[in-house]
Motif scaffolding. Structure first.
Motif, PDB file in Angstrom:
ATOM      1  N   LEU A   1       0.820  -1.046  -0.103  1.00 51.82           N
ATOM      2  CA  LEU A   1       0.035  -0.150  -0.057  1.00 51.82           C
ATOM      3  C   LEU A   1       0.816   1.268   0.051  1.00 51.82           C
ATOM      4  O   LEU A   1       0.172   2.387   0.007  1.00 51.82           O
ATOM      5  CB  LEU A   1      -1.038  -0.031   1.381  1.00 51.82           C
ATOM      6  CG  LEU A   1      -1.875  -0.990   1.470  1.00 51.82           C
ATOM      7  CD1 LEU A   1      -2.474  -1.004   2.872  1.00 51.82           C
ATOM      8  CD2 LEU A   1      -3.121  -0.896   0.304  1.00 51.82           C
ATOM      9  N   GLY A   2       2.316   1.051   0.143  1.00 49.58           N
ATOM     10  CA  GLY A   2       3.058   2.468   0.245  1.00 49.58           C
ATOM     11  C   GLY A   2       3.001   2.996   1.210  1.00 49.58           C
ATOM     12  O   GLY A   2       2.685   2.130   2.347  1.00 49.58           O
ATOM     13  N   THR A   3       3.079   4.189   1.291  1.00 48.69           N
ATOM     14  CA  THR A   3       3.553   5.016   2.762  1.00 48.69           C
ATOM     15  C   THR A   3       2.255   4.969   3.732  1.00 48.69           C
ATOM     16  O   THR A   3       2.265   4.973   4.943  1.00 48.69           O
ATOM     17  CB  THR A   3       3.616   6.665   2.572  1.00 48.69           C
ATOM     18  OG1 THR A   3       4.884   6.592   1.733  1.00 48.69           O
ATOM     19  CG2 THR A   3       4.290   7.330   3.656  1.00 48.69           C
ATOM     20  N   LYS A   4       0.893   5.106   2.832  1.00 46.65           N
ATOM     21  CA  LYS A   4      -0.346   4.997   3.748  1.00 46.65           C
ATOM     22  C   LYS A   4      -0.599   3.703   4.582  1.00 46.65           C
ATOM     23  O   LYS A   4      -0.842   3.661   5.532  1.00 46.65           O
ATOM     24  CB  LYS A   4      -1.658   5.108   2.761  1.00 46.65           C
ATOM     25  CG  LYS A   4      -1.876   6.410   2.357  1.00 46.65           C
ATOM     26  CD  LYS A   4      -2.750   6.589   1.371  1.00 46.65           C
ATOM     27  CE  LYS A   4      -3.057   7.979   0.534  1.00 46.65           C
ATOM     28  NZ  LYS A   4      -3.673   7.867  -0.508  1.00 46.65           N
ATOM     29  N   GLY A   5       0.021   2.512   3.962  1.00 50.08           N
ATOM     30  CA  GLY A   5       0.014   1.331   4.336  1.00 50.08           C
ATOM     31  C   GLY A   5       0.832   1.176   5.697  1.00 50.08           C
ATOM     32  O   GLY A   5       0.918   0.709   6.597  1.00 50.08           O
ATOM     33  N   VAL A   6       2.128   1.615   5.686  1.00 46.28           N
ATOM     34  CA  VAL A   6       3.016   1.715   6.695  1.00 46.28           C
ATOM     35  C   VAL A   6       2.554   2.548   7.746  1.00 46.28           C
ATOM     36  O   VAL A   6       2.667   1.980   8.897  1.00 46.28           O
ATOM     37  CB  VAL A   6       4.399   2.442   6.117  1.00 46.28           C
ATOM     38  CG1 VAL A   6       5.437   2.987   7.484  1.00 46.28           C
ATOM     39  CG2 VAL A   6       5.031   1.719   5.134  1.00 46.28           C
TER      40      VAL A   6
END
Lengths: 467, 119
Positions: free
Chosen positions: A268-273
């Motif tokens: 999910l990219g940064t949002k997932g992190v």
């Protein structure tokens, strides 16, 4: 019969039980399980571990229905064996809880230092580790309580989130579950040894037992534990396989401490992190807070019973919390975290916790058998069906798993030997010797002193028993 | 076996000791609870109301919607109110059973510990 004004509902028993088991260290333990069975078969080991946890929950259920109190573990061991054995094993249990806190804080600090850099990765990790333990220590010291309603929201949100993310990951990767025993490495031995490590994923589910005193029906605790284990099994089985699938070969080989964060980044990219960092913090805080709450109350009770030095029974005058017990356990947690920090042997604690939990399960099963023989007519709100079959099965299976853990070798993803697990047995034996020495040599001195104090104290009650 | 009269005398003494103890009143200043005490051998039930740490009333009858239910023998209850036994010890031995939250169980024990400290 008059009932309590406020009683705990089944959904809160389930959320508390599952919430205590769900922690940041579970992602890493799950990855270890996946590594042992070449990834996509991890679900089999996790489900087997879940079934075994269910088996052990039957024993806890019967014992909780017999002794529905926060002091249950001491009471049932004491009545089945003796007070001395109850003290030794009770202390084992406290160490289990606190060791988990040590490993948990170390892993959470890895998550935070890699996602929120402050100074330098080394110092950041040290800072977050100590900060996290102190933060939960202060929450406990101030007597801030996570209410049942908040616990419900936190646990069910985390479980739903992990299941949805797993399904999304499967959809993205087009993953299909493999059938067991088809691949070369999918041998029964591997799967069962991995199930032994998988027990770690369920550690703490039984710490919901003290809530028995706040329920209308003690059977609710057994039901709650079983539902929680079911929910955890499904969630872990889906998520661990999805996570293993979602990591690159290089990431798996790196021996990362933050597999769920890397998985979130890939998916999910940064949002997932960000989402996973929040979930990590919530999972760690709730399980660590519950661990410290239970162990500090147990330490306080042991001090009041003259088993530990009386200073541990001191209460804070403003917050009515056992502040010395909390402080002692916080310092103990920080010490364990520092040992892990300097040695990097977090997997040792995970193995130790899994082995200790297997040992506790064997003890509870033996207690069920002994108490049935000693007190056959004592009413039990829940009695395990089919006589002694399940307790005996528990003893055989968990003794086997314990031996399996001790005789195994812990390796990383690349197959490099990290340590021989007989060191876990050595650690347990060392602690067993210490608690036995303490119980046989120190506790009698504390009890004698208490008896001497009681002898000079005048009875206040007037009449036939008093002045 | 302690009689109803003996337990009521013990409760009266307990009320005075609790309400006159400044340390306890400070600690329990936000603690408002209804308690029932059940003597399982005689079947007698007693109740007590605590408002902001002060025991405002007690009676030889149960109270509706209690926050805490303490069950033990009449002797144990009597000794506990006179401060002649350590409630935690009896609780750990299973002789005193409490239905309440963990926080309330600890606060209940704290009362005995503070008004009758073990020197």
């Amino acid at each position: 019969m008059i009932q309590l004004k406020k009683v705990i509902k089944l959904r809160t028993v389930v959320s508390t039980s599952a919430g205590m088991a769900l922690a940041t260290s579970c992602y890493l333990a799950g990855l270890q399980v996946a590594n042992m069975v070449s990834g996509d078969l991890a679900w089999v080991s996790i489900l087997i571990a879940g079934i075994l946890a269910l088996l052990s929950s039957l024993n806890f259920s019967e014992l909780t229905s017999l002794y529905p109190t926060a002091a249950g573990i001491k009471l049932f061991i004491q009545n089945a064996f003796s007070e001395k054995i109850a003290i030794i094993i009770g202390m084992f249990y406290v160490v289990l809880g606190i060791s988990m806190v040590g490993a948990e804080s170390y892993l959470l600090s890895s998550v935070l230092s890699s996602t929120m850099p402050l100074f330098h990765p080394y110092w950041d990790r040290l800072f977050w580790m100590v900060f996290f333990i102190l933060f939960v220590g202060v929450i406990n010291f101030r007597g801030v309580k996570i209410t049942g309603f908040v616990q419900d929201i936190l646990t069910y949100s985390m479980l739903t989130f992990l299941i949805l993310i797993s399904i999304y990951a499967f959809w993205r990767h087009g993953f299909h579950f493999n059938l067991p025993f088809r691949g070369s490495s999918a041998q029964a031995g591997n799967i069962f040894q991995a199930a032994g490590v998988g027990i770690f994923l369920y550690v703490g589910y039984e710490w919901v037992a003290p809530l028995a005193e706040e329920t209308t029906d003690y059977r609710m605790i057994s039901k709650g534990m079983m539902i929680a284990i079911g929910l955890l099994s499904v969630t872990y089985a889906l998520f661990i396989v999805a996570m293993h699938q979602g990591l690159t070969e290089a990431q798996l080989r790196s021996g990362t401490l933050i597999p769920h964060i890397l998985f979130a980044q890939n998916l999910l990219g940064t949002k997932g992190v960000v989402l996973f960092v929040i979930v990590s913090i919530l999972a760690s805080v709730t399980s660590f807070n519950a661990g410290l709450l239970n162990t500090s109350r147990f330490t306080y009770a042991m001090a009041r019973d003259n088993v530990l030095p009386r200073t541990f029974s001191k209460l804070h005058l403003s917050y009515a919390t056992p502040w010395v017990a909390i402080l002692g356990l916080v310092l103990f947690s920080i010490s364990i975290s520092l040992v892990i920090f300097f040695t990097g042997q977090y997997l040792y604690i995970i193995m130790l916790a899994a082995a200790l939990e297997c040992f506790i399960y064997v003890v509870t099963a033996v207690c069920v058998i002994r108490l049935r023989k000693k007190f056959p007519d004592q009413p039990r709100a829940f009695k395990i069906p089919f006589g002694m079959t399940f307790p005996v099965l528990t003893i055989i299976i968990f003794t086997g798993l314990l031996i399996g853990i001790f005789s195994d070798v812990t390796r990383d993803y690349n197959g490099t030997v990290l340590f021989h697990n007989y060191w876990v047995a050595f650690g347990m034996a060392l602690f067993f010797m210490f608690t036995t020495f303490y119980t046989l040599r120190i506790v009698p001195i504390l009890k004698q002193k208490a008896a001497a104090r009681a002898a000079v104290r005048k009875r206040r009650r007037p009449g036939r028993n008093g002045r | 076996m302690a009689t109803k009269k003996e337990i009521l005398e013990a409760l009266a003494d307990y009320q005075i000791n609790c309400n006159n103890n400044k340390r306890l009143r400070k600690m329990q200043r936000n603690w408002t609870r209804k308690l029932n005490f059940v003597a399982e051998d005689t079947g007698d039930v007693f109740s007590m109301e605590v408002v902001n740490g002060e025991i405002t009333s007690f009676k030889p009858a149960p109270i509706e919607d209690p926050d805490i239910i303490v069950t033990s023998t009449s002797e144990n209850l009597c000794d506990m109110f006179w401060g002649d036994l350590n409630p935690s010890q009896k609780y750990l031995q299973g002789e005193i059973r409490v239905k309440a939250s963990q926080e309330d169980i600890l606060r209940l024990d704290a009362i005995s510990m503070i008004i009758w400290p073990e020197d």
